[in-house]
Motif scaffolding. Structure first.
Motif, PDB file in Angstrom:
ATOM      1  N   LYS A 166      -3.406   7.291   7.913  1.00 15.88           N
ATOM      2  CA  LYS A 166      -2.350   6.503   8.559  1.00 15.88           C
ATOM      3  C   LYS A 166      -2.947   5.401   9.425  1.00 15.88           C
ATOM      4  O   LYS A 166      -2.388   4.305   9.528  1.00 15.88           O
ATOM      5  N   TYR A 167      -4.105   5.684  10.040  1.00 15.11           N
ATOM      6  CA  TYR A 167      -4.745   4.689  10.905  1.00 15.11           C
ATOM      7  C   TYR A 167      -5.240   3.491  10.090  1.00 15.11           C
ATOM      8  O   TYR A 167      -5.076   2.342  10.503  1.00 15.11           O
ATOM      9  N   VAL A 168      -5.858   3.756   8.930  1.00 18.72           N
ATOM     10  CA  VAL A 168      -6.439   2.661   8.136  1.00 18.72           C
ATOM     11  C   VAL A 168      -5.419   2.006   7.206  1.00 18.72           C
ATOM     12  O   VAL A 168      -5.656   0.917   6.682  1.00 18.72           O
ATOM     13  N   ASN A 169      -4.278   2.663   7.004  1.00 24.50           N
ATOM     14  CA  ASN A 169      -3.287   2.163   6.040  1.00 24.50           C
ATOM     15  C   ASN A 169      -2.688   0.840   6.498  1.00 24.50           C
ATOM     16  O   ASN A 169      -2.158   0.735   7.598  1.00 24.50           O
ATOM     17  N   ASN A 170      -2.778  -0.174   5.660  1.00 17.12           N
ATOM     18  CA  ASN A 170      -2.048  -1.407   5.914  1.00 17.12           C
ATOM     19  C   ASN A 170      -1.778  -2.130   4.602  1.00 17.12           C
ATOM     20  O   ASN A 170      -2.348  -1.791   3.556  1.00 17.12           O
ATOM     21  N   SER A 171      -0.912  -3.102   4.651  1.00 17.28           N
ATOM     22  CA  SER A 171      -0.416  -3.762   3.442  1.00 17.28           C
ATOM     23  C   SER A 171      -1.481  -4.582   2.719  1.00 17.28           C
ATOM     24  O   SER A 171      -1.264  -5.035   1.591  1.00 17.28           O
ATOM     25  N   GLU A 172      -2.640  -4.789   3.339  1.00 16.30           N
ATOM     26  CA  GLU A 172      -3.694  -5.590   2.723  1.00 16.30           C
ATOM     27  C   GLU A 172      -4.668  -4.744   1.898  1.00 16.30           C
ATOM     28  O   GLU A 172      -5.578  -5.284   1.272  1.00 16.30           O
ATOM     29  N   LEU A 173      -4.480  -3.420   1.937  1.00 15.85           N
ATOM     30  CA  LEU A 173      -5.407  -2.524   1.253  1.00 15.85           C
ATOM     31  C   LEU A 173      -4.731  -1.749   0.129  1.00 15.85           C
ATOM     32  O   LEU A 173      -3.535  -1.455   0.188  1.00 15.85           O
ATOM     33  N   VAL A 180       4.434  -3.332  11.283  1.00  9.59           N
ATOM     34  CA  VAL A 180       4.536  -4.053  10.015  1.00  9.59           C
ATOM     35  C   VAL A 180       3.296  -3.831   9.165  1.00  9.59           C
ATOM     36  O   VAL A 180       3.377  -3.546   7.968  1.00  9.59           O
ATOM     37  N   LEU A 181       2.125  -3.923   9.801  1.00 12.20           N
ATOM     38  CA  LEU A 181       0.862  -3.799   9.077  1.00 12.20           C
ATOM     39  C   LEU A 181       0.647  -2.392   8.535  1.00 12.20           C
ATOM     40  O   LEU A 181       0.202  -2.198   7.403  1.00 12.20           O
ATOM     41  N   HIS A 182       1.007  -1.371   9.354  1.00 12.20           N
ATOM     42  CA  HIS A 182       0.732   0.024   8.973  1.00 12.20           C
ATOM     43  C   HIS A 182       1.963   0.767   8.472  1.00 12.20           C
ATOM     44  O   HIS A 182       1.877   1.969   8.187  1.00 12.20           O
ATOM     45  N   ARG A 183       3.103   0.075   8.388  1.00  7.97           N
ATOM     46  CA  ARG A 183       4.345   0.675   7.864  1.00  7.97           C
ATOM     47  C   ARG A 183       4.738   1.923   8.659  1.00  7.97           C
ATOM     48  O   ARG A 183       4.991   2.993   8.102  1.00  7.97           O
ATOM     49  N   THR A 184       4.760   1.806   9.973  1.00  4.45           N
ATOM     50  CA  THR A 184       5.113   2.930  10.840  1.00  4.45           C
ATOM     51  C   THR A 184       6.197   2.493  11.817  1.00  4.45           C
ATOM     52  O   THR A 184       6.439   1.299  11.994  1.00  4.45           O
ATOM     53  N   PRO A 185       6.886   3.460  12.466  1.00  2.50           N
ATOM     54  CA  PRO A 185       7.851   3.093  13.505  1.00  2.50           C
ATOM     55  C   PRO A 185       7.150   2.382  14.658  1.00  2.50           C
ATOM     56  O   PRO A 185       5.981   2.650  14.940  1.00  2.50           O
TER      57      PRO A 185
END
Length: 551
Positions: free
Chosen positions: A307-314, A19-24
């Motif tokens: 992809k590692y740092v990507n999350n919905s808060e950034l 959910v946080l990183h938008r990945t499977p």
């Protein structure tokens, strides 16, 4: 099914990460080593209540694949896995197909049949055996005399995608045109086209790439979004056309759809390297530079890090040339010279877009370098690539571009240099004993890395790897972590030798030394390592921590 292989706690952690990183959900499970692809295959097979056929460890050969007629094999996605005393064992990734047993019974002709499950990607790899050699397909297309140019171009690209080629070369000669693919960094000839049909193929490529078809004496560059509805595949291509003595040569770079599933754990980092990169990526500001020549995998590393740092808060924004593939939740900007949208101008605008993390595809000039450093100084984490031969050279080059030493010292957190080496094929890998005298002739100082009679590995060559002994690539790395000592040194405008001497004292390993570890671990061969990296000239200094304590 999940409870037998993965704990409820691991599932919850994976769901949160997804959910946080938008990945499977499987990406986090793979990255943490909770499951492997084989475990996933076994779990799915259990769900269907049939055996699991591991085509990765036990690949099928072409003769087995061709035992099933192509129409049936492709339609039902089924291959012959094994023949034993009890009958024929088939495997598929679609065991719920109700008509499959009846179709297989026709092929078995009275023998007993058994159906297993295999992962989709392994079935895809097996079905490749139905494809004829390109030159034979070219001949068949030409005989039909219908839509020759588009059909030939489609067949070339379908094959290129199948073997995961990074580049397609169309090289005109006096009487024919040679087609070559770059696979795992090495060019291979795959077919030839009669010269009289090349002009139509060339014109089709130019039209699709928005190039001038009436220009034959100048270099041209363009791009193509290619798709094939029948095979349900698509690809983005960067096209370069260059006039030669025998006609216009075409090189098409297939942009990195193969790296979409990559995570940091897939790239070949050692545990120490991964610790350094994660530590730098978690900082709220600063600069991470990935250096290396063209084709060394710099973009793949940056995408994996993104992809590692990507999350919905950034708020993450990139400026790239070109955008190689889309990342969900990231704002990606394409450089466009026609509208005067350069790296520098785009970066100036991005800074005003309230970003947390910025990715600059490449630092090419002084203006981009200065804006990038200032962005990192004013509360942004900045990621970028840079053309340099090694990690230590990147720092003096940035200083030579006009970046002030005190600014670079304040912002630079990590410099990574890398190259790509071919992996030994897992299906035909075997052990060999070292002949140290013979190895010393290849490179002096081999004895400091290998003991006499030590065991290494190489590939014998098989159908899976195209009889090369290699399949896939992995990166070798050189890391410079910028601690307080390194920051102080950068203030003095140091040479690359001074930087690397200090980096070695801090425990950094050269590209070659990182490669040696991968040779010892059976990932690649010493010949492959020597092809891409040279043994270091600076002596290894291992006692940095002890030295600091004494001081």
């Amino acid at each position: 099914m999940a409870e037998n292989y993965v704990s409820a706690e691991d599932i919850k952690m994976a769901e949160k990460y997804a959910v946080l990183h938008r990945t499977p959900i499987t990406e986090d499970l793979y990255a943490r080593g909770v499951i492997t692809k084989d475990i996933l295959g076994q779990a799915i097979a259990e769900y269907y209540r049939i055996p699991y056929a591991d085509l990765n460890s036990y690949p099928v050969n072409k003769e087995q694949v061709l035992r099933v007629p192509e129409e049936i094999g492709r339609k039902f996605r089924v291959v012959l896995f094994r023949v034993d005393k009890k009958g024929l064992i088939f495997t598929t990734d679609n065991p719920e197909e109700k008509t499959l047993p009846a179709e297989l019974a026709k092929i078995a002709k009275g023998e007993k049949i058994k159906i297993c499950y295999s992962l989709t990607e392994d079935i895809d790899n097996a079905l490749v055996s139905y494809r004829q050699e390109l030159t034979l397909r070219f001949t068949e297309i030409i005989k039909k005399e219908k839509r020759i140019a588009p059909q030939i171009f489609d067949e070339i690209l379908l094959d290129a995608l199948t073997v995961r080629a990074s580049d397609v070369h169309l090289e005109p000669q006096e009487a024919e045109v040679v087609v070559r693919f770059r696979v795992d960094g090495v060019l291979h000839e795959v077919g030839r086209i009669p010269k009289q049909f090349y002009e139509n193929i060339l014109n089709r490529i130019k039209v699709q790439a928005n190039l001038r078809i009436d220009e034959h004496y100048a270099a041209q560059d363009g791009s193509i979004r290619w798709s094939n509805e029948k095979e349900k595949v698509e690809a983005d291509l960067r096209v370069s056309v260059m006039p030669t003595l025998d006609g216009e040569k075409v090189v098409a770079r297939i942009l990195a759809r193969y790296v979409q599933g990559f995570s940091l754990s897939d790239l070949g980092f050692s545990s120490r390297h991964q610790e350094w990169i994660v530590k730098a990526a978690k900082k709220p500001f600063g600069m991470i530079i990935v250096a290396g020549p063209t084709g060394s995998g710099k973009s793949t590393t940056l995408y994996a890090l993104l992809k590692y740092v990507n999350n919905s808060e950034l708020n993450i924004t990139t400026i790239e040339d070109p955008v190689e593939y889309k990342i969900s939740g990231v704002n990606q900007v394409q450089v466009n010279p026609r509208t005067n949208l350069t790296f520098a101008k785009g970066l100036r605008s991005i800074v005003r877009q309230d970003p947390d993390i910025i990715l600059v595809g490449e630092i090419r000039d002084q203006e981009t370098a200065e804006i990038a450093v200032n962005a990192a100084l004013t509360g942004h984490l900045l990621l970028s690539t840079f053309h340099a031969n090694d990690a230590a050279t990147a720092v003096p080059r940035l200083l030579d571009m006009g970046v002030e030493p005190f600014l670079l010292s304040s912002t630079l957190e990590l410099v990574i240099s890398q190259r790509l080496v071919r992996r030994i094929c897992e299906h035909c890998r075997h052990s060999v004993k070292i002949d140290l005298e013979k190895l010393e002739k290849k490179f002096k100082g081999a004895g400091q890395y290998f003991s006499r009679g030590a065991t290494l590995y190489e590939g014998a060559g098989c159908d899976v790897c195209g009889h090369t002994g290699y399949k896939g690539r992995v990166a070798i790395f050189e890391f410079i972590y910028v601690n307080s000592d390194m920051k102080d040194l950068i203030l003095k405008n140091p040479s690359s030798r001074e930087i690397w001497t200090l980096a070695k004292e801090m425990g950094s390993a050269s590209l070659f030394e990182d490669g040696i570890e991968k040779v010892k671990n059976g990932v690649t061969t010493i010949d492959e390592l020597l092809r891409v990296a040279a043994p270091p000239e600076i002596p290894v200094i291992k006692n940095y921590a002890t030295k600091k304590e004494k001081n």
